[in-house]
Structures are given as structure tokens and as C-alpha cells.
Design an enzyme around this catalytic site. Sequence first.
Site, PDB file in Angstrom:
ATOM      1  N   LYS A  16      -4.234   9.754   8.066  1.00  0.00           N
ATOM      2  CA  LYS A  16      -3.296  10.011   6.959  1.00  0.00           C
ATOM      3  C   LYS A  16      -3.990   9.768   5.610  1.00  0.00           C
ATOM      4  O   LYS A  16      -3.794  10.539   4.659  1.00  0.00           O
ATOM      5  CB  LYS A  16      -2.078   9.093   7.082  1.00  0.00           C
ATOM      6  CG  LYS A  16      -0.954   9.425   6.130  1.00  0.00           C
ATOM      7  CD  LYS A  16       0.000   8.248   5.980  1.00  0.00           C
ATOM      8  CE  LYS A  16      -0.689   7.099   5.239  1.00  0.00           C
ATOM      9  NZ  LYS A  16       0.097   5.875   5.088  1.00  0.00           N
ATOM     10  N   THR A  45       0.861  -1.188   0.000  1.00  0.00           N
ATOM     11  CA  THR A  45       0.000   0.000   0.000  1.00  0.00           C
ATOM     12  C   THR A  45       0.893   1.232   0.000  1.00  0.00           C
ATOM     13  O   THR A  45       1.591   1.485   0.975  1.00  0.00           O
ATOM     14  CB  THR A  45      -0.909   0.001   1.236  1.00  0.00           C
ATOM     15  OG1 THR A  45      -1.845  -1.068   1.082  1.00  0.00           O
ATOM     16  CG2 THR A  45      -1.679   1.318   1.350  1.00  0.00           C
ATOM     17  N   LYS A  85      -7.778   2.865  -3.916  1.00  0.00           N
ATOM     18  CA  LYS A  85      -7.703   2.435  -2.513  1.00  0.00           C
ATOM     19  C   LYS A  85      -8.122   3.598  -1.610  1.00  0.00           C
ATOM     20  O   LYS A  85      -8.842   3.415  -0.624  1.00  0.00           O
ATOM     21  CB  LYS A  85      -6.263   2.010  -2.199  1.00  0.00           C
ATOM     22  CG  LYS A  85      -6.040   1.430  -0.806  1.00  0.00           C
ATOM     23  CD  LYS A  85      -6.271  -0.059  -0.738  1.00  0.00           C
ATOM     24  CE  LYS A  85      -6.521  -0.564   0.685  1.00  0.00           C
ATOM     25  NZ  LYS A  85      -5.276  -0.719   1.452  1.00  0.00           N
TER      26      LYS A  85
END
Lengths: 312, 312, 312, 312
Positions: free
Chosen positions: A253, A107, A185
Amino acid sequence: MSAAAPRVGFLGLGIMGAQMASRLVGTGQNVMVYNRSVAKAEPLRQLGAAVASTPAEVTSTCDLVFAMLADPKAAKAVAMDGPDSAVAGIAARPASAKPVTYVDCSTVDAATGEQVGNAITAAAPRTGFLAAPVSGGWRDARDGTLLFLCGGHQTAYEAAVPGLDAMGSRRWLLGSTPGDAARAKLMLQVMMGNIVGSLAEMMALSKAAGLDEAAILEVLGESAMANPLCKAKGELMRKNDYKPNFQVYLQQKDLRLALQLADDLGVPAPISAASNGQYIRARQMGFADKDFAAVRAAYEAEVMSEPETEDA
Amino acid sequence: MSAAAPRVGFLGLGIMGAQMASRLVGTGQNVMVYNRSVAKAEPLRQLGAAVASTPAEVTSTCDLVFAMLADPKAAKAVAMDGPDSAVAGIAARPASAKPVTYVDCSTVDAATGEQVGNAITAAAPRTGFLAAPVSGGWRDARDGTLLFLCGGHQTAYEAAVPGLDAMGSRRWLLGSTPGDAARAKLMLQVMMGNIVGSLAEMMALSKAAGLDEAAILEVLGESAMANPLCKAKGELMRKNDYKPNFQVYLQQKDLRLALQLADDLGVPAPISAASNGQYIRARQMGFADKDFAAVRAAYEAEVMSEPETEDA
Amino acid sequence: MSAAAPRVGFLGLGIMGAQMASRLVGTGQNVMVYNRSVAKAEPLRQLGAAVASTPAEVTSTCDLVFAMLADPKAAKAVAMDGPDSAVAGIAARPASAKPVTYVDCSTVDAATGEQVGNAITAAAPRTGFLAAPVSGGWRDARDGTLLFLCGGHQTAYEAAVPGLDAMGSRRWLLGSTPGDAARAKLMLQVMMGNIVGSLAEMMALSKAAGLDEAAILEVLGESAMANPLCKAKGELMRKNDYKPNFQVYLQQKDLRLALQLADDLGVPAPISAASNGQYIRARQMGFADKDFAAVRAAYEAEVMSEPETEDA
Amino acid sequence: MSAAAPRVGFLGLGIMGAQMASRLVGTGQNVMVYNRSVAKAEPLRQLGAAVASTPAEVTSTCDLVFAMLADPKAAKAVAMDGPDSAVAGIAARPASAKPVTYVDCSTVDAATGEQVGNAITAAAPRTGFLAAPVSGGWRDARDGTLLFLCGGHQTAYEAAVPGLDAMGSRRWLLGSTPGDAARAKLMLQVMMGNIVGSLAEMMALSKAAGLDEAAILEVLGESAMANPLCKAKGELMRKNDYKPNFQVYLQQKDLRLALQLADDLGVPAPISAASNGQYIRARQMGFADKDFAAVRAAYEAEVMSEPETEDA
């Protein structure tokens, strides 16, 4: 399986990577693995995988290579840094060798994805790169039920399919660049942050209104909005139990990245901005490393202490 | 069924009420119905129900009475206004009669719920009142799969159970006052408004980022956040098709009520406030009477025209 | 001054009202005052004012009557309730008397303004009503430098001018109804709440960034944004000194009313909504009765204790 | 003035820089200027300034050097890039020369400020660097009434004072690093964005409520909130006249930087986040290059066309 069979490489044997590599071995692939700390490779060796001592050894040997690293920094280091890197291994292959397809399942943010992709495809002609971050946890990795969110060229996607299907139950090609996978994502993370933020807000209101919170969660669980995330996080909020699964600082984040994307694209994102504010407040109240269900704490005037829990 | 069997009353035969009353008849209850426009009572008569000409006739005859009215105004009118009202019927019963339990299934605000409840319980000693707004549509009403969100005394709740179980699949006593039912319903509406608002925000970002929106919805549908609401509304947003099911102005009104409740309780509700702003903008852009999925339009600079759809 | 001179009435001798009535006396008007607690009327009597024992006595005697009451409840009670009320006094005047002009300077919501205005103008033919809430504190009242924000008919406004000019330095007719005055006042309160909220946000950021807060305030004071409010409130925030001048709960109530107005009008108000959330949090943290500069506390994780100050 | 007098250097003669350099000459400094396009240096030459052909020529000659460049990219290029840069000129000075003090008045982000500062101070021992962005427009530059927001070491600040005092009326040392000056400037920009955003919100509400907008602005101008910014921008909003002074996209960029700072510091900034959303919406509606008062347009459903203006 003959020695001539094409080898599939796997870089990074953390909690997720170890399970994913095991799936590849278990479905009959001829697998070569690499991990910085070699001890973590031992279980894979016992399952029959070859163990390489550098990323370059894997990419110089295998035609299809998966990477599953902890974060953008590690993803870049393994792919690009120095004579042991994946890029170096690709560059070292004879011109007659089959082109490599490198699939990064880590990721990472869109910028990192583009950077790694550019370095890999520049390493040798016709090298393919696919960004394929996953949705799912280690149990999904173990059971081969991961979801792959892919971004890259159609050719690289097709070359990756046998490996993806050994490790996951669904896959989508969401766009033509590595950054598209990261952005897709992020779209899920926005929904996750906002839904759990809303749940926290609703639970805080329910409590202040003197309603039966457990019953409210039951009703929600019978409605058209019912979903496993709300069921799980709602229970944690009721119990004030924030043992980390996915941390506040990580969720925040992702909201921050999504807000920067929205800003770049010129799209207002007021709900995500409000939700982001609550996760920042949870950080401010000392919950940065707790599960992101702890956004619930942002709705209380005082910092609550967490209950003792038995399991670590 | 003998003539002496206890009669169950039903006030209000709109789209929902007609189906609910049919369920009562269908499960063998001895039912008396009332509707302002008598034509709508005819199908119930044919099913075997008695038809009353005033609410008072129903409440003077039946021991358990359900009401399902269109809005707070109608709920108050039928219950409280004048010599034909439910209150008048209760007051007219002989002192020796069994106490009435009046169950109001209409969706009303907390203040209206309290007002109607007070009027009903004051009509005669030991009269019971239960607020029991529903979650579900007319298909659920037809199939007996409504969910009842109840607020009131335990005694009234227990008296209502046979009727509730004939018409619905789940029921909860969420608090001890009629207002509690309204507030619990509002909690669900907050979640609904915020989830669909977040979905709109995410879809707008996806589109601006050039991602495949249909694939994003598929991924969402495989995640831990998967729920029927997002599936349905996501499709409508993709098609830009906002034929009304539950209107923007109604969803926004519920967010407004929730924000007033939050304000009263002294709980900040920034996510709902941001979401509310987007529904107000959708109103401002001319979508007040469209389905609340049209909050998607609030993320575009220009008012989009809606595609022609075949069914009106 | 002859006994036949027209009398100006004044109802309500609180901190503001006493100063305002003194101005009327001081500028040579023939004044009759009323206050619920008669002791407070004594200083006015010594200045030369007549003292009435009921509002009705004032309105039956005077042609121009000002009211300055503490809140909507008091404004309604004095104007409308019972045989001693202003309305009763107006109704009791002979048909031949000059029509009364009633000027309500109390700060009330739009609904109360309309209600009082309707009652007053219905009391007798040709009665005039003007809503004229003020901006300014008791020092302005003493010095005749109040600002009057008026709403009502032009005729009533003109009739009120001699009194308004004795008590204030500026006056505006902002709209044709009493509610317009309340709404105009709300517009100022929105600006006040948002500016002080922004100042708190900026000060919190400055502190966290390690900047010299006092210097930042100086720079702000030299910029095109310089204004007395920021100067005063910025100092209080630096000193963490929230002795009440205008309380958090009052400022937040005004933001709430403004948000309801925005909702009614179909205008999104996201900045005010965000600002409102911070005042609600300040309430939640225990600052409801402190000065509204205490919104600064909403930016800290922990509730801060206030420094000891000498004057209570 | 003798040939031996210390020279003050000035890099960048745009609209602001030309005026600032003229002030230095006008107050009797011995000035050497540089501008990429040499034509712009001609007026300064006529005033008596020496004209250099590279930044290095200036920094190798002068002990105190000011720079006023258009943006971070230009600020970095002039200071750091290649053999003609300021850094190269400093490095070329004899070891016995007096140490240079380099004062960058350009508006840059904190990161750029730190980067340029590090490069300059590394160029030779004891070299001083001061970030000194300004508040004020070209008229202030002409009249010597600029405000300097400084960040850096006390020594560099003191060395810069004679030049700062020739060009401005106030100066503050807000922190010890170049980034502190950028962050302090950002604090003012946050206030500016939020105040004008709030003004737009209030004006939109006033209009929708049918209030007299001009009178509302007058009242605001008499209140404790009165400030020149609101007066100017309020008029532009009323006239729907958005000829650019400071553009929407610039104001929004500053809010974005402030929100990133808030995020880094762990301070929630919900008001700025809401305000930022409205500037993004204004961009989305096509107002990116208009004056930031055009945030007013974000409150309308439809994009309004701007009136023709004669431009002054």
C-alpha cells in the site's frame, strides 16, 4: 507537581500509544489520557495519569495534545467526528484560554493529514497542528527512542518539542504542511520496500546459483551496504519464516501511494514500480498478511508452505 | 628469515596490488613480485621483496602465488599467455617440487574465472586454484581489512589462508568453483546497484515533492536501513557531484551480467531489470564515466551540468 | 530447359526448406538440393531436382545457393565445417567460374550471420553473401508468400532476387551487413513478445475484473489495434490451450538478445525488460516448451493445468 | 412523424455529440437536444431537432436520453447537479409516464459511472441506466461507425439499441454495471498504451542499430502484427511529428487508472507499469500535450524539438 501545572493530553492507548503516554508520565508531565476502550487506560491511571472519557474532555483541558491512532479512519473519527471529538473540545475552550497545539503521531496518508489539520486549526483561533508520524516500534516507544517526522508550522513544532523529546530521540521538521510528514514517511517506505525487494531478488538468484546463502548474507553484513533491516529480513527469507511484523499488504500500500505521488509529480519511478509488482504478486500468492519479507515468495514458481514456528 | 623460507608470489602491482603485496612483506612473508611495468615494483624492492621479470619466474619459484590484475583480459594474459606466463612457470617446476596454489584476486566474470582456473590446474598435477576477488578499496588493502570472496576447492582455500589473513579481515569460501566467487561478487553488485538506484529514485521524488532532502537523508541514517553507502552516495546526489569512484558503466555492466545469470537460471529479476534501465539511461545522458551515484541524473528531464570540484 | 541453364542450389530440406525448394522447382528453376538425411530429398528428386551428396557439391556447381538450416549451429556446420562444406565447394571452383552468391535464409543471431558471411566471402574472390531470414510459416513457404528480411551488399541482393521472388511475396534490404538482417528480425520479435505479453496482462486484468473476455477480444478486433496475432493468441489464452507453435523459450531468447542489443547500444528498453521477466516466469512455471501465448500463465498465482486437446 | 412519436433526447453537442445527434435525426428519430452553449444547438435545430434549455427539460420529455459530455465533471453536473439536471427532470415526470432510459456515452472512470448511474436510477422507479462509452473519432460519429462498450442491465441495453444502432456499427454489453463499461474501455487503453510504447522502444532500437526504420515499419505492416495504429503512429515517430490527436497526458492517465485497478484486483501488471513510466517521462520532458506517439521521445537522452508542420 501542582494542580495548576499545564496538562499534556494523549489520545489513543494502543501498543504504541500506551508506551508513549507512559514516557510522558515518567518524565514528569501532568498527563490526561483517553482511549475508546477504557480498560486500556487503567495502567496509565495507576502511573498517575488522569483518565478522560472523551477526546473533547482532553482537548478542552490540555494545551498540548498528542494523538496516536491505529489508522486514518480512527485518526479522523477522534479528531473531527461529533460532539465528543477533539475539535469540539477545542471549540468549547474559553476565548481567554491558551491556544491548543494538537500533534497527530498516527501514520496517515497526506490527504488525511491535511484534512485533520484543517479541521483542528479551524476549531479555534491560533490553534496549532503538527503531523508527527513516528519511525520505530514499541520497544523504541518504551525506551523513548522514537524518531519523529514532523510537518507543520514552526510554532506548532516548537510547542510540541517538550513532548517529542520525552518520547523520542530525534525529530525533524521536514516541511510546512501535515502532508509533508506523510510524504517524508513514504520516502522511507519506498526505500524499505525496494531494499527488501532487492534482497529477495538477490537471495532467489543466490539460491538458484547454488551459492551459500548464509555466507552471502555475512558478506553483505560486512560491506558498505550493511544494515539491520537486511540482516533481519535476510534471515527470515533463509528460514522461510514470515510471521508478520510489518505485513506485505501494508508495504505494498505504501509503494502504491508513492507511485501515485510520483505520477502526480511527473517523476518516473521504474524501480519502485517493479518492486510494487513483486509485492502484489506476493499478495496474489496468499502472503498479504505475512511479513513483507515474504516478497521472497514472489520469486518462486510454486507457493511454498511456511514452516511451523513455535512462538506465536 | 632464511633463504630456504617458502616464497609467496604476487603478480600485478596496481593501486590495489601494491598495497596488498606490501601487507605480505610487512607481515614477514618472503615475497617475490612481478609487474609488467617494472618501475612500479621498485617500492616493493625497497621493502625487501624480490622482483621477478616474468610471471613464470614467480610461479616457478613460489609455492603460493597471488594475482591482482586490472581486468579479465590482463588476468588471462598473465596467467595463460605464452612462455612467460604463470602456467608456463608452473609447468617448468620439477616434478618433485611442492604443488603450487594460485590465488586470483582479480575481479573477473565467471567464465574467465573458470577458464583461468582450468588452465592453472592443468599446468601440473596437484596444482591448486582459488578465485578470491575482494570487496574493499585501496585503504582496506593498505590496512589489511579487505574481504575475500572465495570460490574453489577446500584444499586450495586452506593453502591460501596465511596470505589471505595477512591482507584481509574476513574471508568466505562461497562455493566450490572459481565461477562461484564471481557470482557471489555479482550478488553484492546487484544489491549495490539496486540500493543506489532506489536512493536516486527516492531523492528525485523528495526533491519534486519539495521535501528537505538533507533531513530525509538524516532520517534514513537513523533508520534500520542506515548504511554507509547510502550516506555517501546520498550526499553526492544532493551536491550533484559525480567525480568517479566506481563508474556508471561498471555498475551497469555488473547488472547486465546479473540479468544474464538470472536469465540462464530461469529466475525473473524485475527490480534489477528496472534498475539496469536507469543506469543505461545515465550512460545515454553522458554519465558513463561518472560515479554510479550519477544514476540520479536519469530522473531528470534535462542533462544537468556537474558543479566544478576542486580535486581532480 | 537446357542442361546449360544456371543451377540454383538449396541446402536444408526441413519443413520450411522442402517447401521453398519446391517453389524454386515449380517456377522453372534448374535446382540442385542437399539434405543431411537423404530421404528428405526424395520428393524433390521426383519433382525434377538434382540431389547432391554434400553442400560442397552444390556450391561447386550452382551460381546461386540458398540455405535454410534449423539453427545457428547447423548453419555454420553446413557453410563452414570441413571438406564437404559450402566454403570448400566455393574454393574448389575454377578461377574462371562465375562468382557464387550464397543466401542464408536460416534464422541466426547477428554474430553467427557475420561469421558465416565472412567465411563464405573469403572462400573465393567476388563471392557474394546475403543474410535473408524469413517471416512466415510453412504455409507461406508452400504458397510463395514468405517475407525476406535481407542484410548484405546490394550486388548480392540483386543476384538473389529471382530466387527470392520465386519463394516470397515481399523482400527488403534492411542494411548492408548480415547482422542487420538478424537485428531487423529481432525488432519484429520484440514487438511480438511485447504485444502478446500485453495481451496476456490485459486478459488477466479482464478476468479478475469479471469482464466478458470473449467480448473484450471482439472489441479489440474492431479497434485500430486489430491484428491477426492478437486474435489468434487471445483465443488460445481464453481456452488455456498452449499447444506449441512458437515456444515460450524461443520468444524469451529473442527478448534476451534484444535486451543485450539495447544494452550494447545504450538504449533503455524497460517495456521489453518487463515483458522478458514475464516470459522467464512462464519458463519458471513449467511452460518453456509451450506456445508463447502461455505467458498468460505468468499472471496467475498457481500453475494451471492445460486442458486436454485432441490433436497432439 | 406525428407529434405523439417518442422523443429521443441528446445532451452535449461537442465535436462528437453534434455528429451523434445528427445521426439520430438523420435516421428519422424525433430528437430533442440540449447544450450548455446554445449556439452549438443551432445546426441541429436546422436539421429538425427541438432544442431544450435545460437537461431537465430533455429528461422530463424524452423516454430515451443519450449524454455525451467532455469529462467526468461535466457528466456529473449535467446528470445530477441542481434543479435543471437530468435527475430533476426524471423526478418531475408523472408517475404514469413511461420509465426513462438514460445512456451516458461520455468517457468516465468507473467510480463516476457508478455514481451517475445510482443517481439516475434513484430519480424515479424503473428508470434505466446504461454506460456506453465509445471507441472511434468524430469521423466515425459522422458515419455511424462508432463502437459502443456498454455496461448496465440487459433491459436498459435493449431499450437503448435503436439509438445505438443509429449511431454506431457495433455494440457489446460487457458487464452488468456502469463501471464495467469504464473498465472494458480501460482494457483497450492499456493495449493501446503498451503497443505504442513498444513501438517507440523498437523504433529507438532500430535507429540506434542503424537499421532502415521505414523498411522496418513496412515489414511490420506485412506481419501478423500489422494494425492501423502502428502504421499511423510509426510514421509520426519517424517524422518526429507529434501534433496532438490523443495526448500523452490522457494516455498516461488511463495507464495510471489501469494500474490502480490491477492493484485493487491483486494482479501484477509489470508491462503496463514499465510503459506508464515511459509516458511519465515523456510528460517530464515537456510532451504532456503532444500526441501520445511522443512517448518515442522518452527514449532519447535530450529533448528533441519538433518539426514545423503545416497542420491538416
